[in-house]
Design a protein around this motif. Structure first.
Motif, mmCIF file in Angstrom:
data_model
loop_
_atom_site.group_PDB
_atom_site.id
_atom_site.type_symbol
_atom_site.label_atom_id
_atom_site.label_comp_id
_atom_site.label_asym_id
_atom_site.label_seq_id
_atom_site.Cartn_x
_atom_site.Cartn_y
_atom_site.Cartn_z
ATOM 1 N N GLU A 113 0.817 -1.215 0.000
ATOM 2 C CA GLU A 113 0.000 0.000 0.000
ATOM 3 C C GLU A 113 0.854 1.270 0.000
ATOM 4 O O GLU A 113 0.421 2.303 -0.511
ATOM 5 C CB GLU A 113 -0.953 -0.015 1.193
ATOM 6 N N MET A 116 1.459 2.151 -3.533
ATOM 7 C CA MET A 116 0.252 2.721 -4.150
ATOM 8 C C MET A 116 0.091 4.201 -3.785
ATOM 9 O O MET A 116 -0.215 5.020 -4.654
ATOM 10 C CB MET A 116 -0.970 1.916 -3.726
ATOM 11 N N ARG A 117 0.315 4.527 -2.522
ATOM 12 C CA ARG A 117 0.215 5.929 -2.091
ATOM 13 C C ARG A 117 1.279 6.783 -2.780
ATOM 14 O O ARG A 117 0.977 7.858 -3.308
ATOM 15 C CB ARG A 117 0.379 6.030 -0.573
ATOM 16 N N GLU A 118 2.520 6.308 -2.753
ATOM 17 C CA GLU A 118 3.628 7.083 -3.325
ATOM 18 C C GLU A 118 3.458 7.310 -4.824
ATOM 19 O O GLU A 118 3.822 8.362 -5.341
ATOM 20 C CB GLU A 118 4.952 6.355 -3.065
ATOM 21 N N ARG A 119 2.887 6.335 -5.518
ATOM 22 C CA ARG A 119 2.732 6.435 -6.975
ATOM 23 C C ARG A 119 1.322 6.861 -7.386
ATOM 24 O O ARG A 119 0.994 6.847 -8.573
ATOM 25 C CB ARG A 119 3.106 5.106 -7.621
ATOM 26 N N LYS A 120 0.493 7.165 -6.378
ATOM 27 C CA LYS A 120 -0.889 7.603 -6.624
ATOM 28 C C LYS A 120 -1.645 6.594 -7.501
ATOM 29 O O LYS A 120 -2.274 6.964 -8.506
ATOM 30 C CB LYS A 120 -0.905 9.003 -7.215
ATOM 31 N N ILE A 121 -1.587 5.351 -7.095
ATOM 32 C CA ILE A 121 -2.276 4.267 -7.801
ATOM 33 C C ILE A 121 -3.490 3.868 -6.971
ATOM 34 O O ILE A 121 -3.379 3.624 -5.763
ATOM 35 C CB ILE A 121 -1.340 3.052 -7.972
ATOM 36 N N SER A 122 -4.641 3.794 -7.600
ATOM 37 C CA SER A 122 -5.860 3.384 -6.884
ATOM 38 C C SER A 122 -6.077 1.878 -7.077
ATOM 39 O O SER A 122 -5.573 1.277 -8.029
ATOM 40 C CB SER A 122 -7.076 4.155 -7.400
ATOM 41 N N GLU A 125 -7.174 0.475 -10.435
ATOM 42 C CA GLU A 125 -6.206 0.241 -11.509
ATOM 43 C C GLU A 125 -5.599 -1.158 -11.452
ATOM 44 O O GLU A 125 -4.938 -1.587 -12.395
ATOM 45 C CB GLU A 125 -5.066 1.270 -11.421
#
Length: 153
Positions: A113, A116-122, A125
């Protein structure tokens, strides 16, 4: 006293040399690898790159381990994905069938997770059949302390 210590040392060296000589004369064809004498084995495969060759090699390595006759029915596997490895779980990538096949064999598919936060991935996706861990590194650290083998292809 000194003489007996020297004789003892020489005897140990002689016996060690004999054992080594016998081992080094072993026919390589007689060696068939380690014996899987435990009831179960646990391994984490770490994937932190989007390199297609490494992704494919990692999945191949997992399948090879699952297919090893010594480990059949004894192996618990987790694929921990973080950093660039998140590519393997993205819906726009060609890995869905291979991942579902691994999951069908009992492999835990875990995404970090933090990545995901660092790369702004939801989550939208990513494939909806994967699991999540707060931190990929944390998962690896915990698993290692629990006795899991760590493989980083």
């Amino acid at each position: 006293m000194k003489t007996s210590k020297i004789l003892f040392f020489l005897a140990v060296m002689f016996l060690s040399g004999s054992a080594f000589a016998q081992t080094s004369k072993m026919n390589p064809a007689d060696f068939h690898g380690a014996t899987a004498d435990k009831k179960s084995y646990k391994v984490v495969y770490q994937l932190n790159t989007d390199d297609e060759k490494v992704i494919k090699a990692t999945m191949r390595n997992i399948n090879n381990a699952l297919d090893d006759p010594r480990l059949k029915g004894k192996l618990e596997v987790e694929l921990v994905v973080h950093g660039g490895g998140v590519a393997v779980f993205k819906k726009d990538q060609p890995y869905e069938a291979q991942l579902k096949e691994l999951q069908g064999k009992g492999v835990i598919l875990a995404e970090c997770e933090n990545t995901m936060r660092e790369r702004k991935i939801s989550r939208d996706e990513l494939f909806d059949f994967i699991s999540y861990v707060p931190s990929g590194n944390g998962e690896i650290i915990i698993r290692q302390q629990q006795g899991w083998a760590i493989v980083h292809p």
